[in-house]
Design a protein around this motif. Structure first.
Motif, PDB file in Angstrom:
ATOM      1  N   ALA A 101      81.966 -56.794  63.417  1.00  0.00           N
ATOM      2  CA  ALA A 101      81.283 -57.908  62.738  1.00  0.00           C
ATOM      3  C   ALA A 101      82.014 -59.200  63.073  1.00  0.00           C
ATOM      4  N   TYR A 102      81.254 -60.218  63.467  1.00  0.00           N
ATOM      5  CA  TYR A 102      81.835 -61.542  63.675  1.00  0.00           C
ATOM      6  C   TYR A 102      81.297 -62.419  62.556  1.00  0.00           C
ATOM      7  N   LYS A 103      82.199 -62.903  61.712  1.00  0.00           N
ATOM      8  CA  LYS A 103      81.741 -63.628  60.528  1.00  0.00           C
ATOM      9  C   LYS A 103      81.614 -65.119  60.826  1.00  0.00           C
ATOM     10  N   THR A 104      80.498 -65.699  60.414  1.00  0.00           N
ATOM     11  CA  THR A 104      80.320 -67.140  60.611  1.00  0.00           C
ATOM     12  C   THR A 104      80.439 -67.866  59.279  1.00  0.00           C
ATOM     13  N   GLU A 105      81.012 -69.068  59.336  1.00  0.00           N
ATOM     14  CA  GLU A 105      81.055 -69.930  58.145  1.00  0.00           C
ATOM     15  C   GLU A 105      79.965 -70.994  58.273  1.00  0.00           C
ATOM     16  N   GLY A 106      79.277 -70.999  59.386  1.00  0.00           N
ATOM     17  CA  GLY A 106      78.231 -72.011  59.621  1.00  0.00           C
ATOM     18  C   GLY A 106      76.996 -71.711  58.783  1.00  0.00           C
ATOM     19  N   PHE A 107      76.027 -72.626  58.823  1.00  0.00           N
ATOM     20  CA  PHE A 107      74.831 -72.412  57.992  1.00  0.00           C
ATOM     21  C   PHE A 107      73.988 -71.275  58.548  1.00  0.00           C
ATOM     22  N   TRP A 108      73.305 -70.608  57.649  1.00  0.00           N
ATOM     23  CA  TRP A 108      72.422 -69.505  58.038  1.00  0.00           C
ATOM     24  C   TRP A 108      71.437 -69.268  56.897  1.00  0.00           C
ATOM     25  N   SER A 109      70.206 -69.029  57.227  1.00  0.00           N
ATOM     26  CA  SER A 109      69.220 -68.668  56.196  1.00  0.00           C
ATOM     27  C   SER A 109      68.088 -67.886  56.849  1.00  0.00           C
ATOM     28  N   GLN A 110      67.450 -67.048  56.055  1.00  0.00           N
ATOM     29  CA  GLN A 110      66.232 -66.397  56.545  1.00  0.00           C
ATOM     30  C   GLN A 110      65.072 -67.381  56.419  1.00  0.00           C
ATOM     31  N   ILE A 111      64.041 -67.205  57.234  1.00  0.00           N
ATOM     32  CA  ILE A 111      62.820 -67.998  57.020  1.00  0.00           C
ATOM     33  C   ILE A 111      61.686 -67.001  56.790  1.00  0.00           C
ATOM     34  N   LYS A 112      61.532 -66.591  55.549  1.00  0.00           N
ATOM     35  CA  LYS A 112      60.495 -65.608  55.237  1.00  0.00           C
ATOM     36  C   LYS A 112      59.279 -66.310  54.651  1.00  0.00           C
ATOM     37  N   ALA A 118      82.084 -52.733  73.023  1.00  0.00           N
ATOM     38  CA  ALA A 118      81.848 -53.008  71.597  1.00  0.00           C
ATOM     39  C   ALA A 118      80.503 -53.711  71.427  1.00  0.00           C
ATOM     40  N   PHE A 119      79.868 -53.471  70.315  1.00  0.00           N
ATOM     41  CA  PHE A 119      78.649 -54.200  69.958  1.00  0.00           C
ATOM     42  C   PHE A 119      79.015 -55.123  68.801  1.00  0.00           C
ATOM     43  N   LEU A 120      78.414 -56.303  68.803  1.00  0.00           N
ATOM     44  CA  LEU A 120      78.799 -57.312  67.813  1.00  0.00           C
ATOM     45  C   LEU A 120      77.620 -57.706  66.949  1.00  0.00           C
ATOM     46  N   MET A 121      77.904 -57.881  65.662  1.00  0.00           N
ATOM     47  CA  MET A 121      76.856 -58.262  64.717  1.00  0.00           C
ATOM     48  C   MET A 121      77.356 -59.497  63.988  1.00  0.00           C
ATOM     49  N   LEU A 122      76.525 -60.539  63.906  1.00  0.00           N
ATOM     50  CA  LEU A 122      76.954 -61.733  63.173  1.00  0.00           C
ATOM     51  C   LEU A 122      76.803 -61.473  61.679  1.00  0.00           C
ATOM     52  N   GLY A 123      77.836 -61.816  60.922  1.00  0.00           N
ATOM     53  CA  GLY A 123      77.783 -61.617  59.464  1.00  0.00           C
ATOM     54  C   GLY A 123      78.049 -62.912  58.737  1.00  0.00           C
ATOM     55  N   THR A 124      77.580 -62.994  57.508  1.00  0.00           N
ATOM     56  CA  THR A 124      77.882 -64.142  56.657  1.00  0.00           C
ATOM     57  C   THR A 124      78.035 -63.636  55.221  1.00  0.00           C
ATOM     58  N   THR A 125      78.569 -64.503  54.351  1.00  0.00           N
ATOM     59  CA  THR A 125      78.794 -64.044  52.978  1.00  0.00           C
ATOM     60  C   THR A 125      77.600 -64.390  52.097  1.00  0.00           C
ATOM     61  N   ALA A 126      77.204 -63.439  51.274  1.00  0.00           N
ATOM     62  CA  ALA A 126      76.152 -63.688  50.280  1.00  0.00           C
ATOM     63  C   ALA A 126      76.747 -63.369  48.912  1.00  0.00           C
ATOM     64  N   ASN A 127      76.080 -63.786  47.837  1.00  0.00           N
ATOM     65  CA  ASN A 127      76.607 -63.373  46.530  1.00  0.00           C
ATOM     66  C   ASN A 127      76.193 -61.921  46.255  1.00  0.00           C
ATOM     67  N   ARG A 128      76.833 -61.318  45.257  1.00  0.00           N
ATOM     68  CA  ARG A 128      76.651 -59.875  45.022  1.00  0.00           C
ATOM     69  C   ARG A 128      75.189 -59.497  44.830  1.00  0.00           C
ATOM     70  N   LYS A 129      74.487 -60.308  44.029  1.00  0.00           N
ATOM     71  CA  LYS A 129      73.112 -59.948  43.684  1.00  0.00           C
ATOM     72  C   LYS A 129      72.195 -60.057  44.910  1.00  0.00           C
ATOM     73  N   GLN A 130      72.332 -61.166  45.610  1.00  0.00           N
ATOM     74  CA  GLN A 130      71.418 -61.383  46.741  1.00  0.00           C
ATOM     75  C   GLN A 130      71.758 -60.513  47.947  1.00  0.00           C
ATOM     76  N   SER A 131      73.012 -60.027  48.008  1.00  0.00           N
ATOM     77  CA  SER A 131      73.381 -59.204  49.170  1.00  0.00           C
ATOM     78  C   SER A 131      72.463 -57.980  49.288  1.00  0.00           C
ATOM     79  N   LEU A 132      71.894 -57.540  48.158  1.00  0.00           N
ATOM     80  CA  LEU A 132      71.044 -56.337  48.178  1.00  0.00           C
ATOM     81  C   LEU A 132      69.761 -56.524  49.007  1.00  0.00           C
ATOM     82  N   ASN A 133      69.416 -57.790  49.299  1.00  0.00           N
ATOM     83  CA  ASN A 133      68.202 -58.036  50.090  1.00  0.00           C
ATOM     84  C   ASN A 133      68.455 -57.999  51.594  1.00  0.00           C
TER      85      ASN A 133
END
Ligand SMILES: Nc1nc2c(ncn2[C@@H]2O[C@H](COP(=O)(O)OP(=O)(O)O[C@H]3O[C@H](CO)[C@@H](O)[C@H](O)[C@@H]3O)[C@@H](O)[C@H]2O)c(=O)[nH]1
Length: 422
Positions: A240-251, A138-153
């Motif tokens: 998908a392995y879902k995390t509840e921990g903090f996560w953010s992009q640094i763009k 299996a291959f694993l991808m870390l996932g997190t929850t975003a709101n509907r609007k921002q998920s599009l990014n």
């Protein structure tokens, strides 16, 4: 044993990070006192049996990168190497090109981490989840929850609630697909190269059919997200392995200030020694503050919350700094006030000057809000954002610099508001 790959990209990609990326490659920009990718490396070294960390990108080898590699290897006592792509090969092309290096020593699995994210990096949890999976390939991808609007990014994942299998994957969809987004942190087994290889073969076949194709590079340019994950979804291979921990992009630079805050807060648990405390004869500290041991800070200064002060910085009497990163060698003369800003290497701010930006934080009332990777201009105007002083900028005494970006080596003579000063 396991390995890790950090995708550090290359020079033309850091445009939203200017003028800071003129001086150091963006992955080495200091966040919470250490280079951005040191947080990744630290997390990788905590994984049992981690044998090697490879940075893959298309930066020309440079002094800053070499120095970082030497000091990181000494500190973490693990081989860390930089592998340079001959051109931008995409998020999948780079790892495919260097597959022999990744697979040497026969790792059972390897992590792939985007460099431009900040996270708690729950790598060991991912490894355990993978081992508990019925499917060893299996291959694993870390996932997190975003709101509907921002998920599009982001890359959007539709997963089975029980098995966590990824049933559907769409990269940056134009209409809503899922609130579960791809964090850019993966755990692969060597079998992933069969799937990337299939994309490479297909690209090559397509090129053969084209006239005048000068195409090795085009066949090797492979995007993990669009070319590989989309095809793997629904095949029983990608989870998908879902995390509840903090996560953010640094763009953008604004998101570096936000990431600085997240990592500083994390230091309370993982690196309390990196946070300064109030002590008699020292400056007043509010909340989480990092000060490099070589910085000189006047006892009457008030710092914090969420401030990082770099190597050799001088902070004078009565200075106030909040929500900011002060890079090495900068000098904040007496009574300056710096809020929501990044002060570049060796810059000087004159007495009683005020340098202030507008925070671009995620909506605090939405638990799933992410930071907006703001565009520099909206309706022809500079969007108010954090103030950035490039390296070696001089700000005179008693002026106000508000929501502005000042390019390196500028000597300003007056106040500025909402401007890019070239
Ligand atoms: N080595 C290498 N690295 C690359 C290349 N192109 C991009 N990268 C690195 O790969 C990471 C992802 O870069 P982008 O291509 O800019 O993608 P993105 O817009 O950030 O979206 C990706 O990350 C999101 C999470 O932050 C995901 O949600 C999304 O699905 C996707 O994976 C960054 O760390 C970047 O430096 C390349 O050609 N070569």
């Amino acid at each position: 044993m396991v390995k890790a790959v950090i995708l550090i990209g290359g020079p033309q990609k850091g445009t939203r990070f200017r003028p800071l990326s003129f001086e150091v490659p963006k992955p080495l920009f200091p966040v919470a006192g250490v280079p951005m990718i040191q947080h990744h490396i630290e997390a990788c070294t905590k994984v049992p049996n981690m044998k090697e960390i490879l940075l893959i990108g298309f930066y020309q080898p440079n002094e800053a990168l070499s120095r970082f590699l030497v000091s990181a290897q000494q500190e973490f006592k693990i081989p860390i190497r930089y592998l340079q792509e001959y051109a931008a090969l995409g998020t999948g092309g780079g790892i495919y090109h260097f597959r022999d290096q990744i697979l040497s020593g026969n790792p059972e699995a390897f992590f792939v981490l985007n460099a431009d994210v900040c996270s708690e990096f729950p790598l060991e949890e991912m490894l355990n989840f993978h081992r508990e999976c019925d499917n060893p390939d299996a291959f694993l991808m870390l996932g997190t929850t975003a709101n509907r609007k921002q998920s599009l990014n982001y890359g959007c994942i539709v997963a089975n609630a029980d098995s966590h299998e990824v049933l559907h994957y769409v990269e940056k969809p134009s209409t809503f697909v899922s609130e579960l987004i791809n964090c850019g942190i993966y755990l692969f087994t060597p079998a992933i190269f069969q799937h990337i290889g299939a994309v490479f073969q297909r690209n090559q076949q397509e090129l053969l059919l084209e006239e005048n194709a000068n195409g090795w590079q085009r066949a090797e340019a492979i995007r993990l997200e669009q070319d590989v994950f989309t095809a793997l979804a629904g095949q029983g291979r990608l989870f998908a392995y879902k995390t509840e921990g903090f996560w953010s992009q640094i763009k953008s630079a604004g998101s570096a200030i936000y990431a600085n805050r997240l990592y500083l807060s994390c230091y309370n648990q993982c690196h309390p020694e990196r946070l300064v405390q109030n002590h008699p004869g020292g400056p007043t500290i509010r909340g989480n503050v990092y000060i490099h041991p070589t910085a000189s800070v006047d006892a009457t200064a008030v710092l914090g919350p969420n401030v990082s002060i770099g190597k050799g910085v001088t902070i004078g009497a009565g200075v106030r700094v909040r929500e900011s990163i002060i890079l090495h060698g900068a000098s904040l003369q007496d009574h300056t006030c710096v809020l929501n800003s990044i002060v570049g290497w060796d810059s000087t701010i004159g007495r009683w000057a005020r340098v202030e930006g507008t925070p671009s934080d995620p909506n605090p009332n939405d638990p799933y809000a992410k930071i907006d990777s703001e565009t520099l201009f909206r309706d022809g105007r500079l969007t108010p954002s954090i103030t950035i002083l490039g390296c070696n900028v001089t700000i005179p005494a008693e002026v106000v610099i508000l929501n502005s970006i000042v390019l390196p080596h500028k000597e300003l003579s007056r106040s500025f508001k909402n401007q890019i000063i070239l």
